[in-house]
Design a protein around this motif. Structure first.
Motif, PDB file in Angstrom:
ATOM      1  N   ALA A 314       0.897  -1.285   0.169  1.00 16.50           N
ATOM      2  CA  ALA A 314       0.066  -0.144  -0.183  1.00 16.50           C
ATOM      3  C   ALA A 314       0.966   1.252   0.009  1.00 16.50           C
ATOM      4  CB  ALA A 314      -0.912  -0.078   1.302  1.00 16.50           C
ATOM      5  N   SER A 342      -3.387   1.803  -6.315  1.00 10.41           N
ATOM      6  CA  SER A 342      -4.090   1.454  -5.004  1.00 10.41           C
ATOM      7  C   SER A 342      -3.576   0.146  -4.335  1.00 10.41           C
ATOM      8  CB  SER A 342      -5.588   1.598  -5.260  1.00 10.41           C
ATOM      9  OG  SER A 342      -6.378   0.911  -4.080  1.00 10.41           O
ATOM     10  N   GLU A 344      -5.724  -0.967  -2.076  1.00  7.52           N
ATOM     11  CA  GLU A 344      -7.146  -1.571  -1.394  1.00  7.52           C
ATOM     12  C   GLU A 344      -7.535  -2.401  -2.537  1.00  7.52           C
ATOM     13  OE1 GLU A 344      -8.367  -0.632   1.423  1.00  7.52           O
ATOM     14  OE2 GLU A 344      -6.742   0.394   1.876  1.00  7.52           O
TER      15      GLU A 344
END
Ligand code: NDP
Ligand code: 13P
Length: 608
Positions: A314, A342, A344
């Motif tokens: 991340a 990203s 996520e």
């Protein structure tokens, strides 16, 4: 003696009544240029089989005559000649048309062929070159039988592409795609077909009623949106030429309309009301290495939606988002503005196409972790090149086991990430079981410098990518050992022979392996030290230890060699080069012994 005079010939009494005044006036009246042209065309004979109308039949595309008896039936006013326009009043001595009226013939092209003027679709050659007075006259009136053969309408390629693309858009689009499917598809196809023609309205077709105006409005670009690929489109980093100078206004090298990036053009969602929200195919890339980043840029340039570039780290994703650059894997290459790094997994949820660009040996684990976050109908595009160690499974088999039922595709071909990222011309192949899916994905990923061919042979495309990495190690080893270019060329050819044998045994098509993902990728990786696999082999050839030869870089061939050999044995296919590489990597064979063993093999027919 004077010859006897022949008796004077008696003329048959005239049967026809003298024409009435109105008819005479009409015959003397000057003709319009259009009319003269039409008559001249009607007089010219056509080659049989190319749309020769039967005698008296109206020319295709001619204006229909009103009132059955034709326009001549009604009284018409004679138009005065246009001042200064030669022949406007039916000048019989028009230049270039001996003794005839009408427009001068188009200039002759090389070989006596005549350039086709306007919408004329006529054969050229003797028929056109013959003098007007030699041509058979055709009755201009009478019954109008249908022509025996009509000229075939050439269907623009765009029509086909559009059909496939739209089917795929439905496959990729989220939501209940079933509702209104037929209507949306037809409308979209019409729209894209009309756009692909690009030069004006579709020629009239008597069998179809005219399209209502309302539909044609759909062809206009939406307000506030610049038409895709318009001449003043501002290119972003990752858009081919703009990669060298982000933010400049550069005219694209090729109109985007030409490629099937039309797939990325948003369409009304199936079942939604006209003119309401739009759906874009959102692409996600799993794996923020060199190839993942290059592909994310390419996908962002090829369609209008956002591209999520998922990284397992991340912090690395945050850095890349902040710097707009993947400094670790592709330094100096700006991220396309629509690429969103990203960390996520939830950010992958909207993607209709997910490109899996992680090392082959990690695919099972990565996909297993992310699978719950993905749309169940998202197309998984496998971009890793390898065979799984232990299971000896191809990447499609791994993906099918982890995500059963998910649509799969494979992307492979000769493509260094750095080349693609710099906008250098590159061509690869994308395979999917459904041709429409393959074609549309190819359109989404294609760009001014990246050309994606499509295929239906998933196994062939994935074998090409996986096996070439192993064989490239052998080529690197030969070069590293200093055995010369002749040895390298022989090795490339014999490697390709065993690649073909193996692929055929696995049910792949030979043609696939003769293409980009196969011969193309083998040639690239076997001839350039830019290839990590070649570089790995080169270090082996110079005496490096197999454990250190990778130099901290990913050399997929070293991890795939054992699986390839195991699969080949299972299929009863001889792969001596791959076996030598597997033994070298495992440290069970020295390079000199491997070369000597290859040279000692019994002689055989080349195609055996
Ligand atoms: N590079 C090229 O030119 C081409 C590569 N390919 C293929 O693409 C695949 C990827 O290659 P490439 O991008 O070059 O490799 P890189 O070494 O450049 O990057 C690998 C990426 O995968 C990530 N990764 C590694 N292990 C895991 C894991 N267990 N879970 C999640 N992510 C992981 C790495 O993340 P992290 O940084 O956190 O380690 C990194 O982002 C390979 O199969 C290769 O053969 C195909 C065509 C061209
Ligand atoms: O697959 C590639 C080129 O097509 C990249 O090759 P390497 O992994 O050997 O660098």
């Amino acid at each position: 003696m004077p010859a006897p005079l022949a008796p004077p010939r008696r003329r048959a009494p005239a049967r026809r009544r003298p024409p009435r005044l109105a008819v005479l006036a009409r015959r003397l009246r000057p003709h319009s240029a259009r009319q003269r042209q039409r008559r001249a065309v009607a007089r010219e004979p056509r080659a049989p089989g190319l749309g020769q109308p039967a005698a008296g039949a109206p020319r295709r595309g001619a204006r229909p005559r009103r009132g059955g008896a034709g326009r001549d039936a009604g009284p018409r006013r004679a138009r005065p000649p246009l001042p200064g326009v030669a022949g406007a009043a039916g000048d019989a001595r028009r230049p270039g048309r001996p003794g005839g009226r009408g427009l001068p013939p188009a200039p002759l092209a090389a070989g006596g062929r005549r350039a086709v003027r306007g919408d004329e679709r006529r054969p050229v050659g003797d028929a056109v070159l013959s003098r007007p007075q030699d041509r058979p006259r055709e009755p201009r009136r009478g019954p109008c039988p249908r022509p025996a053969l009509r000229p075939r309408r050439v269907r623009p390629v765009g029509d086909r592409d559009a059909g496939g693309i739209l089917r795929l858009r439905r496959l990729l689009a989220p939501g209940p795609a079933a509702a209104g499917r037929g209507r949306a598809g037809r409308r979209g196809r019409d729209r894209l077909a009309a756009r692909s023609r690009g030069l004006g309205p579709r020629p009239r077709d008597a069998r179809r009623p005219p399209r209502p105006r309302r539909r044609l409005r759909a062809l206009r670009p939406r307000r506030g949106r610049r038409p895709h690929g318009g001449p003043q489109r501002r290119l972003a980093p990752g858009d081919g030429a703009a990669r060298h100078g982000a933010g400049r206004h550069v005219r694209p090298s090729r109109p985007v309309r030409e490629r099937s990036a039309a797939a990325a053009r948003p369409l009304p969602p199936a079942g939604a009301g006209r003119g309401r929200g739009v759906v874009t195919v959102t692409v996600a890339v799993v794996g923020g290495g060199a190839w993942g980043t290059a592909l994310a840029n390419a996908a962002a340039a090829g369609q209008e939606g956002e591209v999520v570039l998922w990284m397992r780290d991340a912090a690395a994703a945050r850095d890349a988002a902040r710097a707009r650059e993947n400094a670790r894997y592709l330094p100096g290459v700006p991220l396309h503005p629509r690429v969103r790094p990203s960390g996520e997994a939830g950010d992958l949820a909207g993607a209709g196409a997910v490109l899996l660009v992680v090392p082959a040996q990690t695919l099972r684990g990565v996909l297993g972790t992310l699978r719950p976050a993905l749309r169940p109908d998202a197309t998984l595009v496998i971009c890793a090149k390898g065979i799984e160690r232990g299971s000896d499974a191809f990447m499609t088999e791994v993906a099918a086991a982890v995500a059963p039922g998910a649509p799969l595709a494979v992307l492979s071909g000769p493509s260094f990430a750095a080349d693609v990222a710099r906008g250098l011309p590159t061509a690869v192949t994308l395979a999917a079981a459904e041709p429409a899916r393959a074609a549309a994905l190819a359109g989404i990923l294609s760009g001014p410098a990246l050309r994606v061919y499509h295929s239906g042979d998933l196994r062939g495309v994935e074998i090409g990518g996986a096996a070439k990495n192993v064989l490239a190690i052998a080529c690197g080893a030969v070069v590293g050992r200093g055995l010369g270019e002749s040895a390298r060329a022989a090795l490339v050819a014999r490697s390709f022979a065993e690649l073909m044998r193996f692929a055929r045994a696995c049910g792949a098509r030979s043609e696939t392996l003769m293409g980009l993902s196969g011969l193309g990728d083998l040639v690239l990786s076997a001839s350039s030290a830019q290839s990590r696999n070649f570089a790995f082999g080169e270090r082996l050839g110079r005496g490096a230890d197999p454990g250190e030869a990778a130099g901290g870089k990913l050399a997929e061939g070293a991890l795939t060699a054992a699986g390839l050999v195991a699969l080949a044995r299972r299929h009863g296919v001889e792969m001596p080069v791959a076996e030598a590489v597997a033994a070298l990597v495992a440290g069970t064979l020295r390079l000199d012994d491997a070369i000597a063993a290859l040279m000692r093999r019994p002689l055989r027919g080349e195609d055996e």
